[in-house]
Design a protein around this motif. Structure first.
Motif, PDB file in Angstrom:
ATOM      1  N   TYR A 161       0.794  -1.029  -0.150  1.00  0.00           N
ATOM      2  CA  TYR A 161      -0.186  -0.057   0.100  1.00  0.00           C
ATOM      3  C   TYR A 161       0.883   1.202  -0.052  1.00  0.00           C
ATOM      4  O   TYR A 161       0.568   2.052  -0.813  1.00  0.00           O
ATOM      5  CB  TYR A 161      -1.165   0.021   1.395  1.00  0.00           C
ATOM      6  N   GLU A 162       1.789   1.352   0.895  1.00  0.00           N
ATOM      7  CA  GLU A 162       2.683   2.706   1.090  1.00  0.00           C
ATOM      8  C   GLU A 162       3.482   2.556  -0.416  1.00  0.00           C
ATOM      9  O   GLU A 162       3.709   3.814  -0.909  1.00  0.00           O
ATOM     10  CB  GLU A 162       3.532   2.287   2.281  1.00  0.00           C
ATOM     11  N   PHE A 163       4.021   1.528  -1.000  1.00  0.00           N
ATOM     12  CA  PHE A 163       4.658   1.761  -2.362  1.00  0.00           C
ATOM     13  C   PHE A 163       3.825   2.198  -3.237  1.00  0.00           C
ATOM     14  O   PHE A 163       4.185   3.047  -4.092  1.00  0.00           O
ATOM     15  CB  PHE A 163       5.243   0.261  -2.712  1.00  0.00           C
ATOM     16  N   GLN A 164       2.474   1.590  -3.422  1.00  0.00           N
ATOM     17  CA  GLN A 164       1.482   2.117  -4.317  1.00  0.00           C
ATOM     18  C   GLN A 164       1.275   3.857  -4.255  1.00  0.00           C
ATOM     19  O   GLN A 164       1.053   4.103  -5.090  1.00  0.00           O
ATOM     20  CB  GLN A 164       0.253   1.660  -3.848  1.00  0.00           C
ATOM     21  N   GLN A 165       1.390   4.070  -3.054  1.00  0.00           N
ATOM     22  CA  GLN A 165       1.539   5.667  -2.785  1.00  0.00           C
ATOM     23  C   GLN A 165       2.447   6.289  -3.410  1.00  0.00           C
ATOM     24  O   GLN A 165       2.198   7.539  -3.998  1.00  0.00           O
ATOM     25  CB  GLN A 165       1.099   6.085  -1.183  1.00  0.00           C
ATOM     26  N   VAL A 166       3.594   5.982  -3.478  1.00  0.00           N
ATOM     27  CA  VAL A 166       4.539   6.421  -4.013  1.00  0.00           C
ATOM     28  C   VAL A 166       4.914   6.235  -5.583  1.00  0.00           C
ATOM     29  O   VAL A 166       5.229   7.029  -6.302  1.00  0.00           O
ATOM     30  CB  VAL A 166       6.086   6.044  -3.368  1.00  0.00           C
ATOM     31  N   ASP A 167       4.689   4.936  -5.787  1.00  0.00           N
ATOM     32  CA  ASP A 167       4.745   4.590  -7.348  1.00  0.00           C
ATOM     33  C   ASP A 167       3.853   3.384  -7.629  1.00  0.00           C
ATOM     34  O   ASP A 167       4.012   2.296  -7.135  1.00  0.00           O
ATOM     35  CB  ASP A 167       6.311   4.156  -7.591  1.00  0.00           C
ATOM     36  N   LYS A 168       2.855   3.614  -8.429  1.00  0.00           N
ATOM     37  CA  LYS A 168       1.940   2.642  -8.777  1.00  0.00           C
ATOM     38  C   LYS A 168       2.705   1.160  -9.252  1.00  0.00           C
ATOM     39  O   LYS A 168       2.233   0.023  -9.120  1.00  0.00           O
ATOM     40  CB  LYS A 168       1.032   3.164  -9.855  1.00  0.00           C
ATOM     41  N   THR A 169       3.673   1.201  -9.926  1.00  0.00           N
ATOM     42  CA  THR A 169       4.381  -0.037 -10.706  1.00  0.00           C
ATOM     43  C   THR A 169       4.953  -0.648  -9.347  1.00  0.00           C
ATOM     44  O   THR A 169       4.892  -1.661  -9.269  1.00  0.00           O
ATOM     45  CB  THR A 169       5.536   0.388 -11.722  1.00  0.00           C
ATOM     46  N   ALA A 170       5.612   0.144  -8.371  1.00  0.00           N
ATOM     47  CA  ALA A 170       6.209  -0.624  -7.085  1.00  0.00           C
ATOM     48  C   ALA A 170       4.981  -1.276  -6.491  1.00  0.00           C
ATOM     49  O   ALA A 170       5.361  -2.466  -5.867  1.00  0.00           O
ATOM     50  CB  ALA A 170       6.885   0.335  -6.274  1.00  0.00           C
ATOM     51  N   GLY A 171       3.808  -0.737  -6.318  1.00  0.00           N
ATOM     52  CA  GLY A 171       2.785  -1.302  -5.464  1.00  0.00           C
ATOM     53  C   GLY A 171       2.525  -2.587  -6.284  1.00  0.00           C
ATOM     54  O   GLY A 171       2.208  -3.589  -5.506  1.00  0.00           O
ATOM     55  N   ALA A 172       2.257  -2.467  -7.589  1.00  0.00           N
ATOM     56  CA  ALA A 172       1.855  -3.548  -8.234  1.00  0.00           C
ATOM     57  C   ALA A 172       2.760  -4.881  -8.103  1.00  0.00           C
ATOM     58  O   ALA A 172       2.553  -6.170  -8.308  1.00  0.00           O
ATOM     59  CB  ALA A 172       1.662  -3.178  -9.817  1.00  0.00           C
ATOM     60  N   LEU A 173       4.141  -4.543  -8.269  1.00  0.00           N
ATOM     61  CA  LEU A 173       5.143  -5.587  -8.143  1.00  0.00           C
ATOM     62  C   LEU A 173       5.052  -6.242  -6.904  1.00  0.00           C
ATOM     63  O   LEU A 173       5.514  -7.377  -6.654  1.00  0.00           O
ATOM     64  CB  LEU A 173       6.461  -4.855  -8.335  1.00  0.00           C
ATOM     65  N   MET A 174       4.750  -5.719  -5.823  1.00  0.00           N
ATOM     66  CA  MET A 174       4.266  -6.329  -4.444  1.00  0.00           C
ATOM     67  C   MET A 174       3.167  -7.349  -4.342  1.00  0.00           C
ATOM     68  O   MET A 174       3.308  -8.405  -3.586  1.00  0.00           O
ATOM     69  CB  MET A 174       4.083  -5.360  -3.275  1.00  0.00           C
ATOM     70  N   VAL A 175       2.290  -7.153  -5.372  1.00  0.00           N
ATOM     71  CA  VAL A 175       0.907  -8.187  -5.277  1.00  0.00           C
ATOM     72  C   VAL A 175       1.347  -9.417  -5.419  1.00  0.00           C
ATOM     73  O   VAL A 175       0.690 -10.250  -4.705  1.00  0.00           O
ATOM     74  CB  VAL A 175       0.097  -7.677  -6.299  1.00  0.00           C
ATOM     75  N   PRO A 176       2.119 -10.034  -6.254  1.00  0.00           N
ATOM     76  CA  PRO A 176       2.354 -11.559  -6.351  1.00  0.00           C
ATOM     77  C   PRO A 176       2.982 -12.016  -4.944  1.00  0.00           C
ATOM     78  O   PRO A 176       2.718 -13.052  -4.355  1.00  0.00           O
ATOM     79  CB  PRO A 176       3.543 -11.755  -7.455  1.00  0.00           C
ATOM     80  N   TYR A 177       3.877 -10.973  -4.293  1.00  0.00           N
ATOM     81  CA  TYR A 177       4.427 -11.473  -3.155  1.00  0.00           C
ATOM     82  C   TYR A 177       3.210 -11.686  -1.995  1.00  0.00           C
ATOM     83  O   TYR A 177       3.234 -12.486  -1.309  1.00  0.00           O
ATOM     84  CB  TYR A 177       5.491 -10.345  -2.676  1.00  0.00           C
ATOM     85  N   VAL A 178       2.354 -10.493  -1.964  1.00  0.00           N
ATOM     86  CA  VAL A 178       1.221 -10.921  -0.993  1.00  0.00           C
ATOM     87  C   VAL A 178       0.420 -11.893  -1.342  1.00  0.00           C
ATOM     88  O   VAL A 178       0.072 -12.654  -0.501  1.00  0.00           O
ATOM     89  CB  VAL A 178       0.283  -9.424  -1.174  1.00  0.00           C
ATOM     90  N   GLY A 179       0.315 -12.522  -2.778  1.00  0.00           N
ATOM     91  CA  GLY A 179      -0.412 -13.795  -2.931  1.00  0.00           C
ATOM     92  C   GLY A 179       0.067 -14.946  -2.256  1.00  0.00           C
ATOM     93  O   GLY A 179      -0.388 -15.844  -1.865  1.00  0.00           O
TER      94      GLY A 179
END
Length: 162
Positions: free
Chosen positions: A127-145
């Motif tokens: 979430y915090e990464f998404q606030q700074v950079d949308k691509t960075a936030g999206a790159l974290m989604v597979p990790y969450v999954g």
């Protein structure tokens, strides 16, 4: 190559460092935590959805690489996000600790509590990464999954082997 560019540039040294810290750290942690623990693990009852052991190093190397790229992108942005990097560091530390709890020390119940906290930290980091950079936030989604899946696997192994 656009994935690696931030503000039209690539800082190869910082990019490499941000990728190598989780990849090498995860590899060393995995090696130490799993040393002499795999024989015990193989004897445990496994849930039907447990993937073959060969899947884990491939998945983790990929995830460590993408989270390193995400952190690099956040580090390179000029926006302030005081929570992003400390949360990233906390979740990475929890990630490394989990291997010791689950494999090395056989504390599967404790590992379950810890991975739940870790998943919360990863989600907040995304979430915090998404606030700074949308691509960075999206790159974290597979990790969450994947960690959500790992939490379910941890629970199942713990339940089957109480």
């Amino acid at each position: 190559m656009e994935l690696l560019q931030v503000n039209g540039r690539i800082n190869k040294k910082k990019l490499a460092l941000n990728i190598l810290i989780p990849v090498i750290g995860g590899s060393i942690t995995g090696w130490i935590a799993n040393k002499n623990a795999q024989e015990k693990y193989k004897k445990l009852k496994q849930p039907s959805f447990s993937p073959p052991g060969a899947v884990f190093p491939i998945v983790w190397t990929t995830l460590y690489t993408t989270m390193g790229i995400a952190k690099y992108r956040v580090d390179q942005k000029k926006k302030d996000s005081p929570a992003a990097v400390p949360l990233y560091d906390l979740q990475l530390g929890l990630n490394f600790l989990w291997s010791f709890l689950f494999f090395r020390w056989g504390l599967r119940g404790t590992a379950l509590v810890e991975i739940t906290l870790m998943l919360a930290c990863i989600t907040l980091t995304a979430y915090e990464f998404q606030q700074v950079d949308k691509t960075a936030g999206a790159l974290m989604v597979p990790y969450v999954g994947w960690v959500a899946f790992a939490l379910g696997l941890n629970y199942a192994v713990w339940k089957l082997n109480k």
